[in-house]
Design an enzyme around this catalytic site. Sequence first.
Site, PDB file in Angstrom:
ATOM      1  CB  SER A 173      63.036  93.908  41.917  1.00 17.07           C
ATOM      2  OG  SER A 173      62.647  94.382  40.648  1.00 17.07           O
ATOM      3  CG  ASP A 214      60.065  96.286  41.748  1.00 19.42           C
ATOM      4  OD1 ASP A 214      60.719  95.937  42.748  1.00 19.42           O
ATOM      5  OD2 ASP A 214      60.546  96.326  40.603  1.00 19.42           O
TER       6      ASP A 214
END
Length: 276
Positions: A42, A184
Amino acid sequence: MGRALVLGGGGIAGIAWEAGLIDGFRRAGTDLGDADLIVGTSAGAAVGAFLAHGADFAALLEDVAADPRETGAADLDPALVMAIFEALTDASANGVEGRRRAGVLALEADTSTSDERLDAVAEHLPSPEWPATPLLLTAVDVETGAFTVWRAGGAATLEQAVRSSCALPGVFHPVEIAGRRYMDGGVYSAASADLAQGHDRVVVLEPMAHLTRRDVLARELATLGSARIATVGPDAETAELFGIDLLSPKLWTTAYATGLRQAAAHAAEIADVWTA
């Protein structure tokens, strides 16, 4: 063997704070950019790509913070975000099923406004090419819930890999790569520190250490065997600064500054692990 740097997720706060730490450690004489492996999840995926290409973090963050697309708050649907959170934390479902349910919701979200903010980050990558330093960036397949690791020579371009790793469900739209869609990597793990296996010195920067389960990281670190490990998470002052909105635009500059401040407190520990 060698040295591995693990960069965890945490929104704008995570990008800026990790950049501040890295610059602070450099000022103290330890360059984490010398890593033999960088693992990014991320926010950490963006930082890892910037670092591996030798970006000037101070100038980079100043440019991104000044981008008009980064001045507003993320346009979130609170009910949808809560539904995604409940899917991912449902104790009655296994991890894969929870991620699949979150993926379905992610595809339904209207993220057109927020996606522009991710554009502003991705477009500041110093190079479109994968760096020479081995770089592993994590993501999750939306349809299957499977954990995915991008690397040089794989299906994803560097920009696609960074975007998909940062595509927080409900905030940013999943990214299509080779006919599949990804979200993500933090949906699977905030750090994926176990990807550093095979390295004998490991530094883990965790922007969300104060918000995530400690047993998950403990299990990941246990796979590293006898490696020397140093972990850094937000101190009380940093955690208070972050608050609950890790995507707040004000954090581009303030989180970088607190990363510089915290680096001084951890410089000796990091040097001991990295240079011994």
